[in-house]
Design a protein around this motif. Structure first.
Motif, PDB file in Angstrom:
ATOM      1  N   ASP A   1      12.404  -0.655  -8.156  1.00 19.85           N
ATOM      2  CA  ASP A   1      12.490  -1.308  -6.838  1.00 19.85           C
ATOM      3  C   ASP A   1      13.114  -0.379  -5.801  1.00 19.85           C
TER       4      ASP A   1
ATOM      5  N   ARG B   1      11.173   1.195  -2.569  1.00 16.59           N
ATOM      6  CA  ARG B   1      11.743   1.011  -1.229  1.00 16.59           C
ATOM      7  C   ARG B   1      11.825   2.369  -0.526  1.00 16.59           C
TER       8      ARG B   1
ATOM      9  N   ASP C   1      10.145   3.338   2.978  1.00 12.85           N
ATOM     10  CA  ASP C   1      11.011   3.814   4.065  1.00 12.85           C
ATOM     11  C   ASP C   1      10.628   5.200   4.555  1.00 12.85           C
TER      12      ASP C   1
ATOM     13  N   ILE D   1       7.315  -5.412  -2.427  1.00  8.37           N
ATOM     14  CA  ILE D   1       7.934  -5.178  -1.121  1.00  8.37           C
ATOM     15  C   ILE D   1       7.032  -5.750  -0.028  1.00  8.37           C
TER      16      ILE D   1
END
Length: 102
Positions: free
Chosen positions: A17, A21, A25, A90
């Motif tokens: 996870d 992310r 990002d 996400i």
């Protein structure tokens, strides 16, 4: 060490996870995981090491792969040493993966 033992020794889901992310990002197109190296992103064609995540050992990479294989099954990996898959995480971000054993 089997999949359950790896998940108990290392939290593959939490690490995956966090790495996904980072992909979102940083607008990365790829995430490369290899035992003995820090996770690496491909951002606009350049490889960027995620040194803050530290070097991943073989058990850590195997635990992450076990999480990935929850979406696709592991029949291909067991039979041929390679397994492709895809999943959504996400929000609505679609991820594809290829796991292979050397």
């Amino acid at each position: 060490m089997d999949a359950d033992d790896r998940m108990n020794a290392f939290d593959g889901r939490a690490t995956l996870d966090a790495l996904l992310r980072a992909c979102v990002d940083e607008n990365a197109s790829d995430l490369h995981l290899s035992a003995g190296l820090a996770p690496t992103l491909r951002v606009h064609g350049e490889l960027v090491s995620l040194d803050a995540h530290g070097v991943l050992g073989a058990d850590a990479v195997a635990a992450i792969v076990d999480v990935l294989l929850q979406w696709s099954g592991r029949a291909g990996l067991d039979a041929t040493g390679s397994q492709d898959g895809a999943f959504t995480a996400i929000g609505d971000t679609r991820f594809r993966f290829n796991a292979y054993r050397t």
